[in-house]
Each structure stands twice: as C-alpha cells, then as structure tokens.
Design a protein around this motif. Structure first.
Motif, PDB file in Angstrom:
ATOM      1  N   ASN A  29       1.779  22.517  97.497  1.00  0.00           N
ATOM      2  CA  ASN A  29       2.493  23.635  96.871  1.00  0.00           C
ATOM      3  C   ASN A  29       2.865  24.708  97.890  1.00  0.00           C
ATOM      4  O   ASN A  29       3.990  25.206  97.897  1.00  0.00           O
ATOM      5  CB  ASN A  29       1.624  24.316  95.799  1.00  0.00           C
ATOM      6  CG  ASN A  29       1.514  23.493  94.553  1.00  0.00           C
ATOM      7  OD1 ASN A  29       1.236  22.291  94.645  1.00  0.00           O
ATOM      8  ND2 ASN A  29       1.751  24.091  93.400  1.00  0.00           N
ATOM      9  N   ALA A  30       1.898  25.070  98.728  1.00  0.00           N
ATOM     10  CA  ALA A  30       2.124  26.146  99.683  1.00  0.00           C
ATOM     11  C   ALA A  30       3.212  25.762 100.677  1.00  0.00           C
ATOM     12  O   ALA A  30       4.060  26.587 101.033  1.00  0.00           O
ATOM     13  CB  ALA A  30       0.827  26.470 100.405  1.00  0.00           C
ATOM     14  N   LEU A  31       3.199  24.498 101.115  1.00  0.00           N
ATOM     15  CA  LEU A  31       4.211  24.058 102.078  1.00  0.00           C
ATOM     16  C   LEU A  31       5.610  24.087 101.455  1.00  0.00           C
ATOM     17  O   LEU A  31       6.572  24.527 102.072  1.00  0.00           O
ATOM     18  CB  LEU A  31       3.888  22.636 102.573  1.00  0.00           C
ATOM     19  CG  LEU A  31       2.726  22.521 103.542  1.00  0.00           C
ATOM     20  CD1 LEU A  31       2.287  21.067 103.694  1.00  0.00           C
ATOM     21  CD2 LEU A  31       3.114  23.091 104.913  1.00  0.00           C
ATOM     22  N   VAL A  32       5.694  23.611 100.227  1.00  0.00           N
ATOM     23  CA  VAL A  32       6.993  23.572  99.536  1.00  0.00           C
ATOM     24  C   VAL A  32       7.497  25.001  99.309  1.00  0.00           C
ATOM     25  O   VAL A  32       8.654  25.319  99.579  1.00  0.00           O
ATOM     26  CB  VAL A  32       6.887  22.808  98.189  1.00  0.00           C
ATOM     27  CG1 VAL A  32       8.167  22.959  97.385  1.00  0.00           C
ATOM     28  CG2 VAL A  32       6.578  21.337  98.443  1.00  0.00           C
ATOM     29  N   ARG A  33       6.578  25.858  98.827  1.00  0.00           N
ATOM     30  CA  ARG A  33       6.964  27.244  98.559  1.00  0.00           C
ATOM     31  C   ARG A  33       7.454  27.915  99.839  1.00  0.00           C
ATOM     32  O   ARG A  33       8.498  28.570  99.863  1.00  0.00           O
ATOM     33  CB  ARG A  33       5.776  28.012  97.973  1.00  0.00           C
ATOM     34  CG  ARG A  33       6.181  29.345  97.371  1.00  0.00           C
ATOM     35  CD  ARG A  33       5.005  30.159  96.819  1.00  0.00           C
ATOM     36  NE  ARG A  33       3.856  29.379  96.425  1.00  0.00           N
ATOM     37  CZ  ARG A  33       2.679  29.388  97.065  1.00  0.00           C
ATOM     38  NH1 ARG A  33       2.504  30.138  98.126  1.00  0.00           N
ATOM     39  NH2 ARG A  33       1.674  28.655  96.632  1.00  0.00           N
ATOM     40  N   GLN A  34       6.686  27.696 100.918  1.00  0.00           N
ATOM     41  CA  GLN A  34       7.032  28.279 102.199  1.00  0.00           C
ATOM     42  C   GLN A  34       8.420  27.818 102.658  1.00  0.00           C
ATOM     43  O   GLN A  34       9.250  28.609 103.094  1.00  0.00           O
ATOM     44  CB  GLN A  34       5.958  27.886 103.233  1.00  0.00           C
ATOM     45  CG  GLN A  34       6.095  28.562 104.580  1.00  0.00           C
ATOM     46  CD  GLN A  34       5.999  30.077 104.453  1.00  0.00           C
ATOM     47  OE1 GLN A  34       5.391  30.594 103.523  1.00  0.00           O
ATOM     48  NE2 GLN A  34       6.631  30.786 105.372  1.00  0.00           N
ATOM     49  N   PHE A  35       8.663  26.518 102.518  1.00  0.00           N
ATOM     50  CA  PHE A  35       9.958  25.980 102.944  1.00  0.00           C
ATOM     51  C   PHE A  35      11.104  26.620 102.153  1.00  0.00           C
ATOM     52  O   PHE A  35      12.102  27.061 102.717  1.00  0.00           O
ATOM     53  CB  PHE A  35      10.002  24.452 102.771  1.00  0.00           C
ATOM     54  CG  PHE A  35      11.360  23.868 103.069  1.00  0.00           C
ATOM     55  CD1 PHE A  35      11.767  23.637 104.373  1.00  0.00           C
ATOM     56  CD2 PHE A  35      12.252  23.589 102.036  1.00  0.00           C
ATOM     57  CE1 PHE A  35      13.034  23.135 104.654  1.00  0.00           C
ATOM     58  CE2 PHE A  35      13.520  23.091 102.304  1.00  0.00           C
ATOM     59  CZ  PHE A  35      13.916  22.867 103.611  1.00  0.00           C
ATOM     60  N   ILE A  36      10.923  26.666 100.849  1.00  0.00           N
ATOM     61  CA  ILE A  36      12.005  27.208 100.007  1.00  0.00           C
ATOM     62  C   ILE A  36      12.236  28.686 100.318  1.00  0.00           C
ATOM     63  O   ILE A  36      13.364  29.142 100.435  1.00  0.00           O
ATOM     64  CB  ILE A  36      11.689  26.978  98.513  1.00  0.00           C
ATOM     65  CG1 ILE A  36      11.751  25.483  98.226  1.00  0.00           C
ATOM     66  CG2 ILE A  36      12.659  27.740  97.617  1.00  0.00           C
ATOM     67  CD1 ILE A  36      11.352  25.084  96.827  1.00  0.00           C
ATOM     68  N   LYS A  37      11.113  29.406 100.525  1.00  0.00           N
ATOM     69  CA  LYS A  37      11.247  30.831 100.811  1.00  0.00           C
ATOM     70  C   LYS A  37      11.960  31.087 102.132  1.00  0.00           C
ATOM     71  O   LYS A  37      12.773  31.983 102.253  1.00  0.00           O
ATOM     72  CB  LYS A  37       9.874  31.513 100.818  1.00  0.00           C
ATOM     73  CG  LYS A  37       9.485  32.010  99.428  1.00  0.00           C
ATOM     74  CD  LYS A  37       8.029  32.367  99.341  1.00  0.00           C
ATOM     75  CE  LYS A  37       7.704  33.678 100.027  1.00  0.00           C
ATOM     76  NZ  LYS A  37       6.352  34.141  99.622  1.00  0.00           N
ATOM     77  N   THR A  38      11.625  30.288 103.148  1.00  0.00           N
ATOM     78  CA  THR A  38      12.210  30.577 104.458  1.00  0.00           C
ATOM     79  C   THR A  38      13.554  29.880 104.674  1.00  0.00           C
ATOM     80  O   THR A  38      14.381  30.354 105.434  1.00  0.00           O
ATOM     81  CB  THR A  38      11.275  30.190 105.617  1.00  0.00           C
ATOM     82  OG1 THR A  38      10.921  28.822 105.431  1.00  0.00           O
ATOM     83  CG2 THR A  38      10.030  31.028 105.635  1.00  0.00           C
ATOM     84  N   GLU A  39      13.801  28.765 103.998  1.00  0.00           N
ATOM     85  CA  GLU A  39      15.022  28.009 104.297  1.00  0.00           C
ATOM     86  C   GLU A  39      16.093  28.094 103.212  1.00  0.00           C
ATOM     87  O   GLU A  39      17.253  27.817 103.472  1.00  0.00           O
ATOM     88  CB  GLU A  39      14.685  26.520 104.537  1.00  0.00           C
ATOM     89  CG  GLU A  39      13.773  26.280 105.731  1.00  0.00           C
ATOM     90  CD  GLU A  39      14.502  26.466 107.065  1.00  0.00           C
ATOM     91  OE1 GLU A  39      15.706  26.188 107.123  1.00  0.00           O
ATOM     92  OE2 GLU A  39      13.848  26.895 108.025  1.00  0.00           O
ATOM     93  N   LEU A  40      15.706  28.393 101.990  1.00  0.00           N
ATOM     94  CA  LEU A  40      16.701  28.330 100.912  1.00  0.00           C
ATOM     95  C   LEU A  40      16.985  29.662 100.237  1.00  0.00           C
ATOM     96  O   LEU A  40      18.099  29.897  99.789  1.00  0.00           O
ATOM     97  CB  LEU A  40      16.270  27.315  99.838  1.00  0.00           C
ATOM     98  CG  LEU A  40      16.164  25.862 100.295  1.00  0.00           C
ATOM     99  CD1 LEU A  40      15.818  24.970  99.122  1.00  0.00           C
ATOM    100  CD2 LEU A  40      17.463  25.385 100.923  1.00  0.00           C
TER     101      LEU A  40
END
Lengths: 84, 526
Positions: free
Chosen positions: A4-15
């Motif tokens: 969850n944390a990795l996905v959230r982090q990715f979406i927050k920083t990349e999308l």
C-alpha cells in the motif's frame, strides 16, 4: 515498505498534479478525480511491473482494480501470492 | 437555407424528431427535445444580454448538458468557448479573461471550483447552471441563473439572430509557444466547409452511431458532434473512465453499436495491445477515422486484421483549418514500417508545400512546408494580431486578389502517387497522444518556479504515444527541488498531458557554440 505504502507513494509523486490530492489516502477515489486517466494507467502498469515483477493481465485492467490505492494494492498482493 | 451550425440540428429535428440525438451512459435525448431545450437556453442567454459574437464559456464534463450548451450558445448567435474541465484553474481563468467570457455555462458540482477560480478576477455577467442539483453552501449567488429558469423559458426561438456564416462559431484554445494558450477563431463557414466534405466522404446516415471520444475543446469533436447532427445520426459520448480501460472500451464500442469511430491513434493502439479485440466482432463498425498524430504502421496493420470489415482513414489538419488532407488506408504489407501518407486535399480545400526557396514541392522526395487555402482557414488567434499575421499570410502563389493562406509549420514530402507524407515540424511544437504541445509553454511554466535556474524540455519519440516529455532542470544553488514538487507546480499551470513525465536534475545543461541549450545533446543522453 508494504505494498500500500509503495503504491500510494508512487501515485503521490508520479501522478498527482493537483494540491487538492497531495494528502492521498488509501480509499480516496483515483478514477473520478482523474488522478488515474489514460495517461496514468500506462504509468502505473509499468510501475507494477518494475516494482513488484508482476504482469497485470489485460482482463485485470478494469476500473474495479484501479479505483483506489487499496484496490491496486489488493490486485498486486493477489498476483504476488499467485506467483509463489 | 442551411449555413449556420445550429441549422443542422433544426433540420434534423424536423426530419427525425423522435430519433435519439445524443446518448451518454443511461441518458439520451431525442432530436425534438434537443431542439426544444437549446431554444430555451438560447432565449435565456439572449435575455441575459448575450448578443452576436459574445463569447460563452462552457465549463462542463462531457455530458448531454455540454452538447445542449454548445447548441444553445450557437442559437443565441454567440461563440462557444469549450473549457477543458480538467485543466488547472489558472489556465481556465486565463482563457476566460483572454477572450472576455460574457456568460459561463457550468454545473452545480463545479460551482465551488468556479467561485475559487473567479475570486479577484473579472466576473462573467452571468453564470448559468445546466442542472438542478443542490449547490454547495456559502457561494456568492447574485449572478447565477438556475436551470429551472431555462426550463421555464419559451421553447420557440424568440428572435431570429442576425448571424451570418463568416461570424465566429467557436474558439478552441491550443498550446502557445510564448507560454500562454492561444485561441483559434473558427467561423460557421470554416466548420461547414469541413462538414460538407465529411458528409460527402463518409455518407453518414440516420442509422449511424458516431462515437465522441475526443474532449469537446479538441477539434476532433467537431466531426463527431456536427457530423452526427448533420445526418440525423446518433452521437454517443464515451465516458471518460471507460476510455481509460481498453477492454471496457472495446465492450463499449460493441454494445453501443458504434458504426463510425474517430479518435487519436494512441487510443486505437491501446485497444490493439490490451483490448482483447479478437473477442469482439463489432458488426456495426464500418468506418474508423484517426487524426492528430502518426499511427505506428505495425499497430494499424494489426487493427485492420482484427476489424477487417471497417474502412480506415488517416485524417490530417491543424485546429486552424480542421482536416485538410485525408488518406484511405490501403492494405498494409506485413513488415511495412514506413508511415502511411496523410494523403491528398479534401474536396473544396487546397494544399501546397513550399521549399525553403519558395518553390512548390511537385516531385517525390522534395520537402517543404505545407500551406492550406480555402474557406476552411480560420480567422486567426483571438486578440493576437501579431501571431495571426505570422501564420495566416498572404497567398504567395497568386496576386490577382487578396487572400489569406495558413502556414501549418508541418514539413511534408510527396510520394509517387501524389500523396503527402508527414515528415516533422519546422518549430518546437510536438504531438503527444494527439495533443498539440509547445515545448516552450512548458519551459515558461518551469522558469516561473523560483527554485529553477535553467530548464529545458525535450520530446522523446515514442511508438505508443508519439512523444514522451522529459524536463531537465538546473536548480538555483542550495535549492532542494524534487520531481513531485515540480509536478505539482506544473499542475497549477498546465493541463495534465503537458506535464513532463520525468524531471531530471543537473548541475548544468549542455550548450551549443552560440550559448543556447543544446537539446540535441540532451535528447541523445536520454
């Protein structure tokens, strides 16, 4: 880090491109808000492949699997469990 | 006489009153009803002071009310300005101010955003709501007109408006190289010239269902919306979430019995790669049109194998002219990689290419810049005579009477059959997913960040989407810039398709001998 944390982090920083959504939570909508659109879906598929080494099948690329961080993480966990 | 875009609706409503005009998800509207409600909206606009040539902003998600707004505005004699519902507030406010929006059509749900967007800026005289959902609390309401008012308005047009075909019908904003978007002014005659060719070429009938995939601020939508109205066909709006998911989109095309599809190639490429098209037959689908960028030949060939009964057309033309050349795709040999041509001029339009020396390109292999001539050529850029005069120039090939032609900036060559082939751009405009993007506009946005010392944006060619956008940044000393921060910053200024995919930080950028940033070297380092 957990999925969850990795996905959230990715979406927050990349999308995320709007401050409105910079405090993204796991159950916040991603599709109706346009955080994931046709540009975003390609990016997130590539991220899942690179980060977790799993391929999302065409049939799994459906709104139900991408509507929240939680949904995406569940999909990944399910695929990871299937691999073992 | 039929010479204004709204006449197309009035005519079809007379001939096919009970046919479905527009379908969106579980909603539909007949031609009779569409004609009636757009009369009501036009009457309300007129009553609120909207006159010939006034600009009416449409700030709505794709929906039946958005189509109603377009036609109601036209019937009022005004000019519609579709505003990208996903664009950042700063960009929308700029456009509204730039073309002097007199009246804004929007939804209750968007009102909080609108109020925020307009605070401290010139207000439109009226804001008309296109639905009767409850409004968010605490909004200033003095210039609001409710949907109820529209529904209670007379349903016959109260006065004939004096508009003629050379009046403006709509203004479409596209990326501008100097950092702000520019508004392309399109007349009824411009659009009609295109629509006559559309009807003569694709023979749209009342039995056809046309998809509308492109956003309404994108000129592909003109073919969908007015091509359907012209023929009494049904316009089916593609829901945004569906178009994100290839399998769902393929199901949607089949379930909605789409017979004429029009989109940018990257959407079709996604369908080929992830749509499981072999599971579908698409019995209704007879014509597939694409425009906006180069369709990678291998994916086009695959699509033609998967949907063999359809005819395929490559359409070409900038917003300033809409489509000016087309090519009916012939069977593609296995292994062919060279791009298909953009073809020959549409009827009642002329195109020619001039070499750098000003000679007309007439032989295969010669290269030149493409020009367009005819009543398809737009009036120029709103409020920008300087930019207009650079691109809309006196025809260099004849001097018997004054005439303006449009300089596309596209470099083309000819093949042995007289078809034009697209080669590239003369300037820094690029295409990504069919969107036209000026790299300079992105650089201007980046430079406006206080932590950015130098910025260069390059477009990396990509098979799937045309180009990927990468930004190279030199931060000011001691500034801890991050990609996420810059992405959010760009999100306040640029629509999402213009935001760089990657931000790379450097201590310095390579320079050419004249001291300019060396973009070729940057591209080579990708």
């Amino acid at each position: 880090m957990e999925v969850n944390a990795l996905v959230r982090q990715f979406i927050k920083t990349e999308l995320v491109t709007d401050h409105l959504y910079s405090d993204l939570q796991d159950n916040d909508p991603l599709l109706t808000t346009g955080i994931i659109d046709s540009l975003g879906i390609v990016k997130i598929l590539a991220f899942i492949q690179e980060q977790f080494g799993v391929n999302v099948d065409d049939r799994e690329i459906v709104p139900e699997n991408f509507e929240t961080v939680q949904a995406i993480s569940s999909l990944i966990q399910q695929k990871l469990a299937g691999k073992q | 006489m039929v010479y204004l875009l709204q006449h197309l609706l009035v005519n079809s409503a007379r001939r096919y009153p009970d046919k479905e005009a527009v379908v969106f998800q579980d909603q539909q509207i007949t031609y009779r009803e569409l004609d009636r409600v757009t009369n009501q909206l036009a009457n309300v606009l007129r009553k609120n002071g909207v006159r010939r040539g006034d600009r009416v902003g449409i700030y709505l998600n794709k929906s039946i009310p958005a189509i109603v707004s377009i036609l109601g505005t036209l019937k009022a004699g005004a000019v519609y300005v579709p505003l990208d519902p996903r664009a950042p507030a700063e960009r929308i406010s700029y456009i509204m101010e730039n073309c002097g929006i007199r009246c804004l059509l929007t939804s209750s749900q968007k009102m909080s955003l609108v109020a925020k967007m307009l605070s401290g800026r010139p207000q439109p005289e009226r804001i008309i709501l296109t639905d009767d959902s409850p409004l968010p609390a605490g909004l200033p309401l003095e210039n609001l007109v409710s949907w109820e008012t529209v529904q209670e308005a007379p349903d016959l047009l109260e006065d004939e408006n004096p508009v003629i075909e050379t009046d403006l019908a709509y203004i479409l904003y596209t990326s501008g190289s100097t950092g702000v978007p520019k508004g392309v002014m399109i007349t009824h005659l411009n659009a009609f010239t295109f629509l006559k060719w559309v009807q003569a070429t694709f023979h749209i009938t009342p039995d056809d269902c046309l998809s509308n995939h492109a956003p309404l601020h994108f000129d592909l939508s003109i073919l969908d919306v007015f091509g359907a109205l012209n023929a009494g066909a049904t316009l089916v709006l593609v829901p945004e979430v569906i178009s994100t998911f290839p399998i769902r989109l393929a199901d949607w095309i089949e379930e909605n019995r789409i017979s004429i599809w029009y989109s940018v190639p990257s959407v079709l490429t996604m369908l080929v790669l992830h749509g499981e098209l072999e599971r579908h037959r698409f019995p209704a689908l007879r014509t597939i049109l694409f425009a906006g960028e180069v369709f990678p030949t291998k994916y086009l060939r695959r699509l033609m194998e998967l949907i063999p009964q359809a005819e395929y057309y490559n359409l070409y033309g900038p917003t300033e002219t809409n489509v000016i050349t087309y090519y009916k795709v012939e069977p593609i040999a296995p292994g062919q990689t060279k791009p298909i041509p953009i073809g020959k001029a549409c009827s009642n339009m002329e195109v020619f290419a001039l070499t750098e020396q000003g000679q007309v390109v007439s032989h295969p292999g010669e290269e030149g810049e493409l020009y367009a001539r005819g009543s398809c050529v737009a009036k120029g850029y709103w409020g920008d005579p300087e930019k207009t005069s650079k691109h809309f120039i006196t025809n260099p090939l004849q001097s018997n009477f004054p005439e303006i032609v449009y300089r596309t900036g596209d470099i083309v060559t000819l093949d042995k059959n007289g078809n034009y082939i697209y080669k590239g751009r003369r300037d820094h405009m690029i295409k990504s997913r069919g969107y036209r993007i000026e790299l300079g506009e992105i650089e201007t946005a980046l430079y406006s960040h206080s932590g950015v010392k130098e910025a260069a944006v390059v477009a990396v060619p990509d098979d799937l989407i045309g180009h990927r956008i990468y930004a190279y940044i030199v931060p000011h000393d001691g500034n801890q810039l991050t990609a996420a921060e810059l992405r959010l910053f760009c999100g306040q200024k640029l629509p999402s398709y213009m935001i760089p995919e990657k931000f790379q930080f450097r201590i310095s950028l390579p320079k050419t001998s004249t001291g300019k940033i060396d973009k070729k070297a940057l591209l080579a380092s990708v």
